[in-house]
Motif scaffolding. Sequence first.
Motif, PDB file in Angstrom:
ATOM      1  N   THR A 114      -1.560   6.556   7.190  1.00  0.00           N
ATOM      2  CA  THR A 114      -2.312   6.650   8.449  1.00  0.00           C
ATOM      3  C   THR A 114      -1.826   5.634   9.480  1.00  0.00           C
ATOM      4  O   THR A 114      -2.062   5.807  10.676  1.00  0.00           O
ATOM      5  CB  THR A 114      -3.830   6.483   8.236  1.00  0.00           C
ATOM      6  N   ASP A 162      -6.834  -7.119  13.182  1.00  0.00           N
ATOM      7  CA  ASP A 162      -7.387  -5.982  12.433  1.00  0.00           C
ATOM      8  C   ASP A 162      -8.736  -6.336  11.802  1.00  0.00           C
ATOM      9  O   ASP A 162      -9.635  -5.501  11.702  1.00  0.00           O
ATOM     10  CB  ASP A 162      -6.406  -5.528  11.342  1.00  0.00           C
ATOM     11  N   ARG A 169      -6.389   1.108   6.872  1.00  0.00           N
ATOM     12  CA  ARG A 169      -7.259  -0.068   6.982  1.00  0.00           C
ATOM     13  C   ARG A 169      -8.735   0.289   6.783  1.00  0.00           C
ATOM     14  O   ARG A 169      -9.532  -0.567   6.423  1.00  0.00           O
ATOM     15  CB  ARG A 169      -7.112  -0.715   8.373  1.00  0.00           C
ATOM     16  N   ASP A 170      -9.084   1.552   7.083  1.00  0.00           N
ATOM     17  CA  ASP A 170     -10.504   1.940   7.090  1.00  0.00           C
ATOM     18  C   ASP A 170     -10.735   3.238   6.319  1.00  0.00           C
ATOM     19  O   ASP A 170     -11.695   3.945   6.575  1.00  0.00           O
ATOM     20  CB  ASP A 170     -10.971   2.136   8.543  1.00  0.00           C
ATOM     21  N   ARG A 188       0.867   3.844  14.925  1.00  0.00           N
ATOM     22  CA  ARG A 188       2.203   3.426  15.383  1.00  0.00           C
ATOM     23  C   ARG A 188       2.753   4.407  16.419  1.00  0.00           C
ATOM     24  O   ARG A 188       3.332   4.016  17.432  1.00  0.00           O
ATOM     25  CB  ARG A 188       3.162   3.325  14.188  1.00  0.00           C
ATOM     26  N   ARG A 195     -11.616  -6.944  14.917  1.00  0.00           N
ATOM     27  CA  ARG A 195     -12.005  -5.910  15.889  1.00  0.00           C
ATOM     28  C   ARG A 195     -13.361  -5.304  15.513  1.00  0.00           C
ATOM     29  O   ARG A 195     -13.756  -5.275  14.336  1.00  0.00           O
ATOM     30  CB  ARG A 195     -10.921  -4.834  15.976  1.00  0.00           C
ATOM     31  N   ARG A 243      -9.444   5.682  17.720  1.00  0.00           N
ATOM     32  CA  ARG A 243      -9.859   5.896  16.323  1.00  0.00           C
ATOM     33  C   ARG A 243     -10.650   7.195  16.204  1.00  0.00           C
ATOM     34  O   ARG A 243     -10.451   7.965  15.260  1.00  0.00           O
ATOM     35  CB  ARG A 243     -10.675   4.716  15.808  1.00  0.00           C
ATOM     36  N   ARG A 264      -1.629 -10.231  13.547  1.00  0.00           N
ATOM     37  CA  ARG A 264      -2.021  -8.808  13.472  1.00  0.00           C
ATOM     38  C   ARG A 264      -3.155  -8.606  12.463  1.00  0.00           C
ATOM     39  O   ARG A 264      -4.113  -7.880  12.726  1.00  0.00           O
ATOM     40  CB  ARG A 264      -0.796  -7.958  13.106  1.00  0.00           C
ATOM     41  N   LYS A 286       0.827  -1.221   0.000  1.00  0.00           N
ATOM     42  CA  LYS A 286       0.000   0.000   0.000  1.00  0.00           C
ATOM     43  C   LYS A 286       0.853   1.260   0.000  1.00  0.00           C
ATOM     44  O   LYS A 286       0.584   2.198  -0.722  1.00  0.00           O
ATOM     45  CB  LYS A 286      -0.903   0.059   1.248  1.00  0.00           C
ATOM     46  N   ARG A 342       8.054  -8.038   4.052  1.00  0.00           N
ATOM     47  CA  ARG A 342       8.343  -7.381   5.325  1.00  0.00           C
ATOM     48  C   ARG A 342       9.690  -7.847   5.878  1.00  0.00           C
ATOM     49  O   ARG A 342      10.461  -7.065   6.411  1.00  0.00           O
ATOM     50  CB  ARG A 342       7.190  -7.670   6.311  1.00  0.00           C
TER      51      ARG A 342
HETATM   52  O1  CDP Z   1       2.990  -1.200   7.369  1.00  0.00           O
HETATM   53  P1  CDP Z   1       1.891  -2.158   7.773  1.00  0.00           P
HETATM   54  O2  CDP Z   1       0.944  -2.433   6.649  1.00  0.00           O
HETATM   55  O3  CDP Z   1       2.415  -3.394   8.437  1.00  0.00           O
HETATM   56  O4  CDP Z   1       1.067  -1.450   8.936  1.00  0.00           O
HETATM   57  P2  CDP Z   1       0.517   0.041   9.061  1.00  0.00           P
HETATM   58  O5  CDP Z   1      -0.279   0.405   7.860  1.00  0.00           O
HETATM   59  O6  CDP Z   1       1.628   0.957   9.446  1.00  0.00           O
HETATM   60  O7  CDP Z   1      -0.509  -0.126  10.291  1.00  0.00           O
HETATM   61  C1  CDP Z   1      -0.080  -0.569  11.560  1.00  0.00           C
HETATM   62  C2  CDP Z   1      -1.318  -0.970  12.357  1.00  0.00           C
HETATM   63  O8  CDP Z   1      -2.092   0.205  12.600  1.00  0.00           O
HETATM   64  C3  CDP Z   1      -2.264  -1.947  11.670  1.00  0.00           C
HETATM   65  O9  CDP Z   1      -1.962  -3.299  11.942  1.00  0.00           O
HETATM   66  C4  CDP Z   1      -3.616  -1.548  12.208  1.00  0.00           C
HETATM   67  O10 CDP Z   1      -3.908  -2.197  13.420  1.00  0.00           O
HETATM   68  C5  CDP Z   1      -3.480  -0.070  12.496  1.00  0.00           C
HETATM   69  N1  CDP Z   1      -4.105   0.799  11.482  1.00  0.00           N
HETATM   70  C6  CDP Z   1      -5.472   0.967  11.544  1.00  0.00           C
HETATM   71  O11 CDP Z   1      -6.142   0.356  12.355  1.00  0.00           O
HETATM   72  N2  CDP Z   1      -6.100   1.833  10.703  1.00  0.00           N
HETATM   73  C7  CDP Z   1      -5.404   2.507   9.786  1.00  0.00           C
HETATM   74  N3  CDP Z   1      -6.044   3.367   8.991  1.00  0.00           N
HETATM   75  C8  CDP Z   1      -4.017   2.332   9.691  1.00  0.00           C
HETATM   76  C9  CDP Z   1      -3.391   1.448  10.537  1.00  0.00           C
END
Ligand code: CDP
Length: 218
Positions: free
Chosen positions: A41, A176, A122-123, A46, A179, A101, A172, A23, A149
């Motif tokens: 986001t 996600d 994610r959302d 983080r 929840r 959130r 993880r 992404k 990763r």
């Molecule tokens: O880089 P990676 O795709 O591993 O993770 P990230 O996009 O940096 O997101 C880290 C964590 O934050 C995710 O596992 C979600 O739990 C949370 N997250 C979320 O809930 N909603 C978002 N818009 C972005 C991240």
Amino acid sequence: MSAPPRRAATPVIAIDGPAAAGKGTLARRLAETLGLPYLDTGLLYRAVGRLVLDAGADPADPDAAAAAVAALAEHHLRRDDLRGPAADAAAAAVASLPAVRAALLDFQRGFGAARGAVLDGRDIGTVIFPDAPVKLFVTASLPARARRRWLELEAKGIEAPLARVEEEMRVRDAMDEARLAAPLRPAADAVLLDTTDLDPDAAFAAALKVVRERLDVT
Ligand code: CDP
């Protein structure tokens, strides 16, 4: 006959999907190409998770997470300790808390509302910008994502067995998806992009095609 592109007042491009699906790379490149601001986001969650760890508290503790999100400042997003297993787990824990959130919602909407933006998370397509004219749900097989990763971590000098990276990612993603607050799932009108067998250039080309079909851009 295909519908004409929607002329969106604010060209918001929502890119959602599970961990390490590609992404960020995709979103950054789309933003550069289209001249739009970009927001990762995941960094917000983080940084909140990291602040809770700094305080010696449990990231699943709603009071500790609420204090951290209230203290969040822009420079926290630039910390160099926001990645790695502990930071990943803390981010996912605070991200499952509705108050966290809710506290981050206005910032994300404000970021995209002024002149459009590319946001990944994610959302974004389901909660933050449900009316976004372009929504992509980027995914790839778990082994492919874990390998990506693992290579990223290796490049940063973080040693971890591939099997552990894959297992932590599986846990993880499951968290996600399960929840109650803004679970990870594709918006009904999102275009699915599986990057398992695509290199970054091919994924970008496929995404740009979707953007051009949906937005009035050249
Ligand atoms: O880089 P990676 O795709 O591993 O993770 P990230 O996009 O940096 O997101 C880290 C964590 O934050 C995710 O596992 C979600 O739990 C949370 N997250 C979320 O809930 N909603 C978002 N818009 C972005 C991240």
